[in-house]
Design an enzyme around this catalytic site. Sequence first.
Site, mmCIF file in Angstrom:
data_model
loop_
_atom_site.group_PDB
_atom_site.id
_atom_site.type_symbol
_atom_site.label_atom_id
_atom_site.label_comp_id
_atom_site.label_asym_id
_atom_site.label_seq_id
_atom_site.Cartn_x
_atom_site.Cartn_y
_atom_site.Cartn_z
ATOM 1 N N CYS A 108 0.810 -1.227 0.000
ATOM 2 C CA CYS A 108 0.000 0.000 0.000
ATOM 3 C C CYS A 108 0.840 1.272 0.000
ATOM 4 O O CYS A 108 0.330 2.355 -0.270
ATOM 5 C CB CYS A 108 -0.951 0.020 1.187
ATOM 6 S SG CYS A 108 -2.130 -1.322 1.138
ATOM 7 N N HIS A 136 -3.113 7.550 3.184
ATOM 8 C CA HIS A 136 -3.531 6.252 2.659
ATOM 9 C C HIS A 136 -4.929 5.965 3.203
ATOM 10 O O HIS A 136 -5.225 6.242 4.372
ATOM 11 C CB HIS A 136 -2.552 5.166 3.099
ATOM 12 C CG HIS A 136 -2.987 3.789 2.723
ATOM 13 N ND1 HIS A 136 -3.458 3.482 1.468
ATOM 14 C CD2 HIS A 136 -3.043 2.632 3.441
ATOM 15 C CE1 HIS A 136 -3.766 2.198 1.426
ATOM 16 N NE2 HIS A 136 -3.538 1.656 2.603
ATOM 17 N N ASN A 170 -10.073 0.474 0.365
ATOM 18 C CA ASN A 170 -8.610 0.505 0.354
ATOM 19 C C ASN A 170 -8.120 0.054 -1.022
ATOM 20 O O ASN A 170 -8.237 -1.119 -1.368
ATOM 21 C CB ASN A 170 -8.092 -0.428 1.460
ATOM 22 C CG ASN A 170 -6.578 -0.470 1.532
ATOM 23 O OD1 ASN A 170 -5.890 0.037 0.648
ATOM 24 N ND2 ASN A 170 -6.067 -1.065 2.591
HETATM 25 O O1 UT7 Z 1 -3.655 -0.929 3.828
HETATM 26 C C1 UT7 Z 1 -2.763 -1.709 4.527
HETATM 27 C C2 UT7 Z 1 -2.900 -1.538 5.953
HETATM 28 N N1 UT7 Z 1 -4.134 -2.115 6.423
HETATM 29 C C3 UT7 Z 1 -4.746 -1.547 7.441
HETATM 30 O O2 UT7 Z 1 -4.317 -0.512 7.896
HETATM 31 C C4 UT7 Z 1 -5.930 -2.251 8.033
HETATM 32 C C5 UT7 Z 1 -5.822 -2.208 9.518
HETATM 33 N N2 UT7 Z 1 -6.870 -2.908 10.197
HETATM 34 C C6 UT7 Z 1 -8.167 -2.495 10.229
HETATM 35 O O3 UT7 Z 1 -8.539 -1.558 9.549
HETATM 36 C C7 UT7 Z 1 -9.115 -3.183 11.190
HETATM 37 O O4 UT7 Z 1 -8.381 -3.996 12.055
HETATM 38 C C8 UT7 Z 1 -10.216 -4.025 10.483
HETATM 39 C C9 UT7 Z 1 -11.229 -3.104 9.818
HETATM 40 C C10 UT7 Z 1 -9.592 -4.933 9.449
HETATM 41 C C11 UT7 Z 1 -10.968 -4.864 11.513
HETATM 42 O O5 UT7 Z 1 -11.509 -4.035 12.529
HETATM 43 P P1 UT7 Z 1 -11.283 -4.378 14.073
HETATM 44 O O6 UT7 Z 1 -11.993 -3.340 14.818
HETATM 45 O O7 UT7 Z 1 -9.793 -4.493 14.272
HETATM 46 O O8 UT7 Z 1 -12.038 -5.755 14.228
HETATM 47 P P2 UT7 Z 1 -11.462 -7.194 14.650
HETATM 48 O O9 UT7 Z 1 -10.603 -7.752 13.553
HETATM 49 O O10 UT7 Z 1 -10.855 -7.093 16.017
HETATM 50 O O11 UT7 Z 1 -12.785 -8.021 14.756
HETATM 51 C C12 UT7 Z 1 -13.804 -7.699 15.683
HETATM 52 C C13 UT7 Z 1 -14.981 -8.626 15.492
HETATM 53 C C14 UT7 Z 1 -14.601 -10.099 15.428
HETATM 54 O O12 UT7 Z 1 -15.625 -10.835 16.068
HETATM 55 P P3 UT7 Z 1 -15.451 -11.320 17.578
HETATM 56 O O13 UT7 Z 1 -14.223 -12.197 17.572
HETATM 57 O O14 UT7 Z 1 -15.284 -10.069 18.387
HETATM 58 O O15 UT7 Z 1 -16.723 -12.029 17.848
HETATM 59 C C15 UT7 Z 1 -14.620 -10.410 13.951
HETATM 60 O O16 UT7 Z 1 -14.922 -11.770 13.680
HETATM 61 O O17 UT7 Z 1 -15.618 -8.332 14.227
HETATM 62 C C16 UT7 Z 1 -15.762 -9.556 13.475
HETATM 63 N N3 UT7 Z 1 -15.684 -9.203 12.059
HETATM 64 C C17 UT7 Z 1 -16.760 -8.867 11.350
HETATM 65 N N4 UT7 Z 1 -18.055 -8.754 11.632
HETATM 66 C C18 UT7 Z 1 -18.896 -8.363 10.670
HETATM 67 C C19 UT7 Z 1 -14.573 -9.162 11.278
HETATM 68 N N5 UT7 Z 1 -14.928 -8.777 10.046
HETATM 69 C C20 UT7 Z 1 -16.264 -8.600 10.048
HETATM 70 C C21 UT7 Z 1 -17.189 -8.196 9.086
HETATM 71 N N6 UT7 Z 1 -18.488 -8.091 9.432
HETATM 72 N N7 UT7 Z 1 -16.822 -7.884 7.818
#
Ligand code: UT7
Length: 331
Positions: free
Chosen positions: A121, A258, A288
Amino acid sequence: MNESLTSRRLYARIAGTGSYLPERVLRNEDLAKMVDTSDEWILARTGISERHIAAEGETTSDLARHAALRAMQAAGVRADELDLIVVGTTTPDLIFPSTACLLQDRIGAWGIPAFDVNAACSGFVYALAIADKFIRSGAARTALVVGAETLSRMVDWRERSSCVLFGDGAGAVVLRADEDTGILSTHLHADGSKKDLLRNPVGVSAGFREHERNAGSRISMAGNDVFKYAVKALDAVVDETLEANALGRGDIDWLIPHQANLRIIAATAKRLELPMERVVVTVDRHGNTSSASVPLALDEGVRRGGIRRGQLLLLEAFGGGFTWGSALLRY
Ligand code: UT7
């Protein structure tokens, strides 16, 4: 290439910007029919509402060509005036020839150096920094720098934690040597020890292993770990950029970040004490787009968002590798 310009101090100034998004729009509601997710979750956690997806057969160099021609038109630069093409991409049409060579052929700029940069990225910021050094050294006067991606080709559409994040697109700038002002500094970093947190594990010399092929040529990301590291790394590179230019936090006119997650963008804006009106945000409509996200946002800021000549812009990006970086420029 012109090697005769080494005696004077030169800047690389953005002479024109351009971008392109594929026609098809995929909304959160559409994704909710494909995987167990919802518009509310995606919007609250990422700020994304929709993203563009390349048509079947539409490749990264197709998107790059549209964006490049628009940037060249905005700059008033013909293909035979270019000295250099650098393309940031992590989704090249082919392993080789590079997307930059394919683009060069398609815009008719034969003979000049053309190459890709893979910094995930951060690809556009890396490409911009390289082109800046060509121009500062006098090795080029006019450079085309592109960030272009078809990430949808390597998304696992069954994996809700990543398929909601990415989109396709391209952005481009034409840089011209300028004696007055332009790019003031660039700052690049990488930390390969974090290689497993964000990757597409399909290899060439590591082998096209069947179990990986079946898993798909797919992006895998430890989202939360990436999030935390990204916020810290971007804070640090923003501080480094200000310090290198003896600037204070309130001195920046526009942040062009970004576009991975609105919460990461807001954290960087807060660090810069910049109101969100001075931040170009496209993640809501583009998702993204990896290397394409910064030049797409820049083009939108220039054409519709009120970026004016003479203003101070801070560009930054973070991606797989990990890689990250910034560019400070007087537009
Ligand atoms: O461009 C390169 C760099 N990339 C980035 O900078 C991305 C960085 N990361 C992020 O933007 C975030 O971490 C995400 C958007 C990818 C995820 O958000 P988060 O707040 O970190 O969520 P998480 O991964 O901790 O997941 C929280 C919960 C989980 O459920 P439990 O375990 O709490 O029950 C996931 O299974 O959200 C669940 N989850 C979803 N639920 C509904 C994960 N994806 C989804 C989804 N819809 N699409």
